[in-house]
Design an enzyme around this catalytic site. Structure first.
Site, PDB file in Angstrom:
ATOM      1  N   GLU A 264      30.785 -49.610 -20.778  1.00  0.00           N
ATOM      2  CA  GLU A 264      29.491 -50.212 -21.101  1.00  0.00           C
ATOM      3  C   GLU A 264      29.003 -51.019 -19.915  1.00  0.00           C
ATOM      4  O   GLU A 264      29.812 -51.618 -19.198  1.00  0.00           O
ATOM      5  CB  GLU A 264      29.624 -51.106 -22.343  1.00  0.00           C
ATOM      6  CG  GLU A 264      29.975 -50.343 -23.611  1.00  0.00           C
ATOM      7  CD  GLU A 264      30.031 -51.235 -24.854  1.00  0.00           C
ATOM      8  OE1 GLU A 264      29.656 -52.425 -24.753  1.00  0.00           O
ATOM      9  OE2 GLU A 264      30.454 -50.749 -25.908  1.00  0.00           O
ATOM     10  N   HIS A 282      25.632 -51.330 -28.677  1.00  0.00           N
ATOM     11  CA  HIS A 282      26.459 -52.509 -28.969  1.00  0.00           C
ATOM     12  C   HIS A 282      25.633 -53.579 -29.687  1.00  0.00           C
ATOM     13  O   HIS A 282      25.509 -54.717 -29.238  1.00  0.00           O
ATOM     14  CB  HIS A 282      27.071 -53.084 -27.692  1.00  0.00           C
ATOM     15  CG  HIS A 282      28.351 -53.816 -27.945  1.00  0.00           C
ATOM     16  ND1 HIS A 282      29.401 -53.811 -27.059  1.00  0.00           N
ATOM     17  CD2 HIS A 282      28.758 -54.583 -28.985  1.00  0.00           C
ATOM     18  CE1 HIS A 282      30.396 -54.548 -27.538  1.00  0.00           C
ATOM     19  NE2 HIS A 282      30.018 -55.027 -28.710  1.00  0.00           N
TER      20      HIS A 282
END
Length: 529
Positions: A264, A282
């Site tokens: 990420e 997220h």
């Protein structure tokens, strides 16, 4: 006394900034600084606290430059972006807020499961594109289906509760889930293989560790029933993404809903674009309420620690409430000095450390006191050891550390005894805290004393024979060493005795050698506290 100073290097709520200021903590709010590692490393040495979210990476390099730093506060649950071993080694408390976004994350997981069951995002995109593909999107009901929850902690337990409200059958795997807690949750406790075999939907709510990494891999997927659906709103890395893609392509897995990814920010991923995959960036903790909650909580926790010594939700140290902190403080000082005293007398390797707490002190946070004993014990040998790092250092060196609690009173309201076992001998020292709040030594190797810890001391074990004290004092006088306090003790007349002398200034090595050369002396040590 100057105010403690905190750096906020990520975007936190303005209300959190105000909490710091209202509590008397100076704040430097730089919400974009976390993205610039070099600049952060340049200025981190000026701060006592660092408040972060996920953008700031508290690496070992940055922690090494943090000369004043006492606490790192993560507004949220995950501390993947903090190198905890490096922080622990420097005595920096690492805190998080494990409860502030639990409901939000649990709700997101339930939402992802419902969206997955009815293909909501795909149907929305199709409809808004001007298509009317009513027969294409054939979902499944969740009522009566079996939900397998991997991880039944704060978030997982909320998911269990919500799923039961949707009339699902809930089974759970968690190595720390007791039978009693499972009953309270209304969950059937099963092992992992059983869960994989039975579940129609599987949702993950466990931290990412060496044991949980790729817990859903090709072997795990092979054990699942045909048409299973997988939801991950916990941590990227729990699911082997390549194995999941293969299972989606073969239709063994009917669909997956992912809020987290192995890398990420996830700007590209092999799962992106798959017809049976739902992805969000997220968002598990992304509600107004959750962001406000975790920001306010971390500001309160960090302020409490910097101003009162209270420790909440620490990853690397026992929690201490604001009420406990002032009561513990003198006993932490005593514990550290007892450890230091014993450590400075010990010349061979330590196999076992036994710490006995008697009286009122046995009702306190003894884990914190034990950490203080170990810090004092190890520091003479290893230098930069502190109450945060000491338990880890002791474990690395194979020391066995035992705690014994005795509620019954001894001769003292509270008594701490540190017993060291080495390859050659066993040695014990005891101490207490009197009403004046000062730590005192009250027993050394079974010999009663009553001595405060001085900054510089000389410790002597000797045979109890006439003339020794005079010769000992004469040596100190000849060396122009001023005596502050002088404490004597013995087992019995003519037996083993000790002398513990507080002196002004450091003890020269030559003087120590002269004391050691006296006929009655068995051991002479210069001690520093």
């Amino acid at each position: 006394m100057s105010k403690p100073k905190v750096l906020i290097s990520d975007a936190l709520s303005p209300a959190a900034v105000q909490i710091f200021r209202d509590r008397g903590v100076e704040v430097d709010f730089q919400p974009n600084l976390g993205k610039d590692k070099d600049k952060l490393a340049d200025i981190i040495g000026d701060y006592d606290g660092l408040a972060i979210r996920s953008a700031t990476k508290a690496t070992a390099k940055i922690i090494e430059r943090a000369k004043r730093l006492k606490v790192i506060g993560r507004a949220g649950i995950g501390v993947d972006n903090v190198e905890i071993p490096a922080a622990t080694a420097k005595g920096i408390i690492v805190m998080n807020t494990p409860f502030g976004n639990s409901i939000t994350t649990a709700e997101h997981a339930i939402t992802m499961m419902l969206s997955l069951a009815r293909e909501i995002p795909q149907a929305d995109a199709s409809t808004q594109a001007g298509k009317w593909e009513k027969n294409r999107f054939m979902g499944v009901e969740i009522t009566g289906k079996t939900l397998g929850v991997i991880g039944c902690g704060n978030i997982g337990s909320i998911v269990c509760n919500r799923a039961q409200g949707l009339h699902m059958k809930v089974i759970g795997f968690d190595p720390f889930l007791t039978e009693e807690r499972a009953v309270d949750l209304g969950v059937e406790k099963v092992d992992l293989d059983e869960l994989l075999k039975r579940a129609d939907f599987i949702t993950l709510h466990t931290p990412l560790t060496d044991k949980t990494r790729n817990i859903i891999d090709a072997a795990a997927i092979a054990k699942m029933k045909q048409g299973v659906r997988i939801i991950n709103c916990a941590r990227g890395g729990l699911v082997d993404e390549a194995a999941l893609l293969d299972a989606l392509n073969t239709k063994h897995v009917a669909g997956a809903a992912l809020d987290v990814f192995a890398e990420e920010p996830a700007t590209s991923n092999p799962l992106f674009g798959h017809a049976n995959v739902i992805c969000t960036p997220h968002l598990g903790a992304s509600t107004t309420e959750a962001q406000e909650n975790v920001a306010l909580q971390i500001a309160e926790q960090m302020s409490d620690y910097l101003l009162t010594g209270a420790i909440s939700n620490a990853i690397n140290f026992p929690s201490i409430t604001a009420e406990e902190a002032p009561k513990l403080k003198p006993f932490i000082a005593l514990a550290e000095k007892l450890g230091s005293f014993a450590g400075q007398l010990t010349e061979s390797s330590i196999h076992k450390v036994q710490i006995t707490y008697e009286g009122h002190v046995a009702e306190m946070k003894t884990k914190a006191l034990t950490s203080a004993v170990l810090a004092g014990l190890l520091r003479p040998m290893l230098g930069e050891v502190n109450v945060v790092s000491a338990p880890v250092v002791a474990k690395e060196r194979g020391m066995v550390v035992d705690e014994i609690l005795r509620a019954g009173l001894s001769d003292y309201e509270s008594l701490i005894t540190v017993t060291l076992t080495t390859e050659h001998q066993q040695r014990a020292v005891s101490g207490t805290v009197y009403a004046d709040g000062k730590p005192r030594l009250v027993d050394i190797k079974g010999i009663r004393v009553d001595a405060e810890f001085g900054k510089s001391m000389i410790y002597v074990t000797n045979e109890d024979k006439p003339g020794f004290i005079g010769r000992f004092a004469s040596l100190l006088g000849d060396a122009k060493i001023n005596i502050a306090t002088f404490h004597l003790g013995r087992v019995a007349a003519g037996g083993d005795a000790i002398a513990l002398v507080e002196v002004d200034g450091a003890v020269p090595k030559e003087l120590l050698a002269q004391i050691q050369a006296l006929p009655q002396v068995k051991q002479a040590k210069a001690l520093a506290f």
